[in-house]
Design a protein around this motif. Structure first.
Motif, PDB file in Angstrom:
ATOM      1  N   ALA A   1     -97.309 -41.721  -9.274  1.00  0.00           N
ATOM      2  CA  ALA A   1     -98.393 -42.593  -8.831  1.00  0.00           C
ATOM      3  C   ALA A   1     -99.591 -41.789  -8.333  1.00  0.00           C
ATOM      4  N   ALA A   2     -99.350 -40.551  -7.912  1.00  0.00           N
ATOM      5  CA  ALA A   2    -100.416 -39.752  -7.305  1.00  0.00           C
ATOM      6  C   ALA A   2    -101.036 -38.744  -8.260  1.00  0.00           C
ATOM      7  N   THR A   3    -100.307 -38.347  -9.304  1.00  0.00           N
ATOM      8  CA  THR A   3    -100.818 -37.281 -10.160  1.00  0.00           C
ATOM      9  C   THR A   3    -100.206 -37.381 -11.544  1.00  0.00           C
ATOM     10  N   GLU A   4    -100.813 -36.689 -12.484  1.00  0.00           N
ATOM     11  CA  GLU A   4    -100.283 -36.622 -13.838  1.00  0.00           C
ATOM     12  C   GLU A   4     -99.335 -35.442 -13.956  1.00  0.00           C
ATOM     13  N   VAL A   5     -98.127 -35.688 -14.448  1.00  0.00           N
ATOM     14  CA  VAL A   5     -97.170 -34.614 -14.697  1.00  0.00           C
ATOM     15  C   VAL A   5     -97.347 -34.157 -16.139  1.00  0.00           C
ATOM     16  N   LEU A   6     -97.656 -32.880 -16.305  1.00  0.00           N
ATOM     17  CA  LEU A   6     -97.938 -32.327 -17.624  1.00  0.00           C
ATOM     18  C   LEU A   6     -96.654 -31.815 -18.261  1.00  0.00           C
ATOM     19  N   GLU A   7     -96.462 -32.124 -19.531  1.00  0.00           N
ATOM     20  CA  GLU A   7     -95.236 -31.745 -20.221  1.00  0.00           C
ATOM     21  C   GLU A   7     -95.433 -30.450 -21.000  1.00  0.00           C
ATOM     22  N   PRO A   8     -94.423 -29.566 -20.991  1.00  0.00           N
ATOM     23  CA  PRO A   8     -94.555 -28.280 -21.687  1.00  0.00           C
ATOM     24  C   PRO A   8     -94.363 -28.411 -23.196  1.00  0.00           C
ATOM     25  N   VAL A   9     -94.907 -27.432 -23.906  1.00  0.00           N
ATOM     26  CA  VAL A   9     -94.691 -27.292 -25.346  1.00  0.00           C
ATOM     27  C   VAL A   9     -93.690 -26.155 -25.550  1.00  0.00           C
ATOM     28  N   GLU A  10     -92.654 -26.407 -26.328  1.00  0.00           N
ATOM     29  CA  GLU A  10     -91.622 -25.401 -26.576  1.00  0.00           C
ATOM     30  C   GLU A  10     -92.018 -24.514 -27.750  1.00  0.00           C
ATOM     31  N   LEU A  11     -91.788 -23.206 -27.587  1.00  0.00           N
ATOM     32  CA  LEU A  11     -92.128 -22.243 -28.630  1.00  0.00           C
ATOM     33  C   LEU A  11     -91.002 -21.226 -28.792  1.00  0.00           C
ATOM     34  N   ILE A  12     -90.939 -20.616 -29.950  1.00  0.00           N
ATOM     35  CA  ILE A  12     -90.078 -19.454 -30.185  1.00  0.00           C
ATOM     36  C   ILE A  12     -90.926 -18.376 -30.835  1.00  0.00           C
ATOM     37  N   ALA A  13     -91.043 -17.243 -30.155  1.00  0.00           N
ATOM     38  CA  ALA A  13     -91.783 -16.101 -30.673  1.00  0.00           C
ATOM     39  C   ALA A  13     -90.798 -15.072 -31.218  1.00  0.00           C
ATOM     40  N   THR A  14     -91.331 -14.007 -31.781  1.00  0.00           N
ATOM     41  CA  THR A  14     -90.497 -12.935 -32.315  1.00  0.00           C
ATOM     42  C   THR A  14     -90.933 -11.613 -31.716  1.00  0.00           C
TER      43      THR A  14
END
Length: 684
Positions: free
Chosen positions: A414-427
């Motif tokens: 109600a007080a703030t926006e919760v930001l969702e992560p982006v999943e990655l796989i690097a090499t």
């Protein structure tokens, strides 16, 4: 979220389920700026529909356990500035009766099978210490004569003169009339009767009398994790194993007779370490780890589930420690199995492990399972879970269906926006995959980037809600984080890859992930990057900035910064550093960021806590001084009264001030809105 919103973060305890399966109780705890402490109460969670309700109104109520007969709930209650004590109340709600009055508080506790008694652990102060002698302050106590390695602990301090012992106490009836402390003529008559009987005058007691607890153990080492045997005649505890227990990390399961206090090892091994015992049906399930011949080979060592037949015999391993990273507690799952949590690729899931070795996975993926309890009469499980959007909720898990029953994160959303992560796989350069995530602020960017490195090193980041990433993203920074080699939840080989070689493969992994993230995630400014980390993450941050000069700034927090001086100063230095960095001084110095401080050109903010015994303040002071001597732009921030856990469980105001100071540092060295060079006046 902002730093001043951490008081909206609610965490939830392990659930306890009523025997009729109708409801569960949990403790919900949050930071309070008003109290500058953590407050919380017990909540009743209906399991067949209905809204959760707050059931207790203590200042800090935690760790609920419903009695086997379902009538009562025991829990820990702490008053402002006080120690946690056991209280008992009707499980359906009502006023609580105090059960213990331990000078140093209560640790773990459990119910007897007949619901008549409680066993608990409590630290017992040595005579003349910790306020046991009136008029003698801590600074005036007698000197400590120490002979072993295991003499202190982060968050506690000196440990050999306040050993955790086992006690039992009768459970009071909270429905009964409370005993009254005699006063006036009644007190006079009581004292006279005692004197006539030759007894000493009674010690004044509180108006609500606390039952007398009986101490069962008196050994030199802590006992932990009590659980009654099914017949109620004994308590099983975890304690160090053998006469040479000071020199290794092995623990064993011990049987403590309630009547006599006799202590007998019942699950022990010359090479294995056992903990978290749970009797189920005709079996005893335990967690066990192979710590090698010297009992110190803990690096990237996962626990496995073992089972012992009720009539004895050798422990039989049921799970593969290479692929199953398991953690307690163990919870019954029928008559021949237990529930256990498995860490997996930065998250956690639920496993059902049967005595015949059958393993079934539940609730794989999101949300992450933190703890669980079976719902009697069904195949369902009540679990505490964390997710991308919440640090803690209660869920009902039935087969692969997960129904979240609470909304403790509601005020946060109600007080703030919760930001969702982006999943990655690097090499990595050698072809090794590197798993991680990116949290990006709203808007197109380009956003400055913070590469953030976790501690451990045998720990892991995940995709679940994490206040740090939310605060930095709210301030306008993209946060890049991953689990390089050395991290947990990817198997033992992955975790052991950096042994005796800190700073090589782990550096390759985090930098490869950073480059992959800035190249593939829209809105990240690869030309404006800062780096930060705590504990081992502080180590790797300090190591990287001594070798790479691409960062606008660095924050080195509660860092492990010089292996050689870690020995003898850290509470775990006697075994941690030789196992991870090697016993030879040349190897230790080869892996020391402090000895490379003269190679640093990156502005560096060193953050530490005064009472940190895990990575002692001396690590920060030596590193900061070396940076100053090398002419580096550096500052030091030291928090009084805090230990290694400041960022996770420090006082709310200090946690807020920590965020404010870190953001102020980044605003100076990596501003969200960079100052642009003045453009020439076209008419000048």
């Amino acid at each position: 979220m902002r730093a001043d919103q951490i008081d909206l973060l609610t965490t939830v305890s392990a659930p306890t389920v009523h025997p009729d399966g109708s409801f569960a109780l949990v403790a919900a705890t949050r930071p309070s700026f008003e109290a500058d402490a953590y407050t919380g109460q017990l909540w009743r969670i209906p399991l067949s529909g209905g809204e959760p309700v707050r059931q207790t109104r203590g200042f800090a109520d935690s760790s609920p356990q419903i009695s086997p007969d379902g009538r009562l709930v025991a829990f820990l209650r702490r008053s402002p500035g006080g120690r946690a004590q056991v209280f008992v109340a009707p499980s359906t709600g009502g006023e609580a009766a105090q059960v213990t009055e331990q000078k140093l508080g209560v640790g773990a506790f459990c119910w007897s099978p007949d619901s008549a008694r409680l066993a608990f652990t409590s630290r017992v102060p040595a005579e003349g210490r910790y306020g046991t002698l009136d008029g003698v302050t801590a600074a005036q106590e007698d000197p400590r004569h120490l002979t072993g390695y295991q003499i202190q602990s982060n968050g506690l301090g000196w440990s050999t003169d306040r050993v955790a012992q086992l006690f039992v106490v009768d459970a009071p009836d909270p429905h009964a009339e409370p005993p009254i402390q005699p006063v006036g003529r009644a007190a006079r008559d009581t004292d006279a009767d005692a004197a006539d009987a030759g007894a000493p005058a009674p010690t004044p007691a509180p108006a609500w009398n606390v039952p007398a607890a009986r101490q069962l153990t008196d050994g030199p080492r802590d006992v932990r994790e009590p659980v009654f045997t099914p017949d109620g005649d004994a308590v099983l505890v975890t304690a160090p194993a053998g006469e040479d227990a000071d020199e290794h990390l092995r623990t064993a399961i011990h049987h403590v007779c309630v009547e006599s206090g006799k202590v007998t090892p019942v699950v022990a091994d010359a090479q294995l370490s056992f903990s978290a015992a749970r009797p189920v049906g005709g079996w005893l399930f335990v967690l066990g780890s192979d710590l090698g011949p010297d009992g110190r080979d803990f690096v990237a060592t996962n626990a496995a589930v073992f089972v012992v037949a009720r009539d004895g015999g050798a422990p039989v391993r049921l799970t593969d420690p290479e692929t199953h990273d398991l953690g307690g507690p163990l919870m019954p799952a029928g008559e021949d199995a237990i529930w256990v949590v498995r860490g997996h690729r930065g998250g956690s899931e639920l496993l059902r492990v049967a005595a015949d070795g059958t393993v079934v996975t539940r609730a794989s993926g999101q949300p992450s399972v933190l703890s669980a309890a079976a719902r009697p009469g069904t195949d369902a499980v009540v679990a505490t879970v964390a997710s991308v959007r919440s640090p803690g909720e209660v869920a009902l898990i039935d087969a692969d269906r997960v129904d979240v029953l609470t909304d403790f994160a509601g005020p946060l959303h109600a007080a703030t926006e919760v930001l969702e992560p982006v999943e990655l796989i690097a090499t990595a350069p050698d072809g090794t995959p590197v798993h991680g995530w990116v949290v990006t602020p709203p808007g197109e960017g380009p956003h400055p980037v913070l590469l953030t490195i976790h501690g451990g090193p045998y720990a892991a980041y995940g995709s679940d809600f994490f206040d740090e990433f939310q605060v930095f993203a709210e301030a306008g920074y993209a946060v890049v984080y991953c689990n390089p080699r050395g991290s947990g939840t990817y198997g033992q080989a992955h975790g052991a890859a950096i042994r005796h070689d800190f700073g090589r493969l782990d550096t390759d992994d985090v930098l490869a992930f950073l480059d992959h993230a800035t190249a593939t995630v829209a809105g990240l400014d690869a030309s404006r990057v800062g780096i930060q980390g705590g504990s081992y993450g502080g180590y790797l941050t300090a190591w990287i900035i001594a070798h790479h000069h691409r960062f606008a700034g660095a924050i080195v927090e509660r860092g492990f910064l010089d292996p050689a001086s870690f020995l003898g100063s850290s509470d775990i230095g006697w075994f941690f550093m030789p196992a991870y960095n090697g016993a030879a001084l040349a190897d230790q110095d080869r892996q020391s960021p402090t000895l490379l401080a003269d190679q640093v050109t990156t502005p560096t903010f060193v953050v530490h806590s005064e009472l940190d015994l895990r990575c002692p303040l001396s690590q920060a002071l030596r590193y900061f001084t070396a940076l100053k001597a090398a002419g580096v732009d550096t500052e030091l921030l030291v928090f009084p009264g805090e230990d290694h856990e400041l960022s996770r469980s420090g006082t709310p105001w200090h946690r807020r001030q920590r965020f404010d100071a870190m953001l102020a540092w980044w605003e100076r060295h990596l501003p969200v809105e960079p100052a642009h060079a003045a453009q020439p006046d076209p008419e000048g």
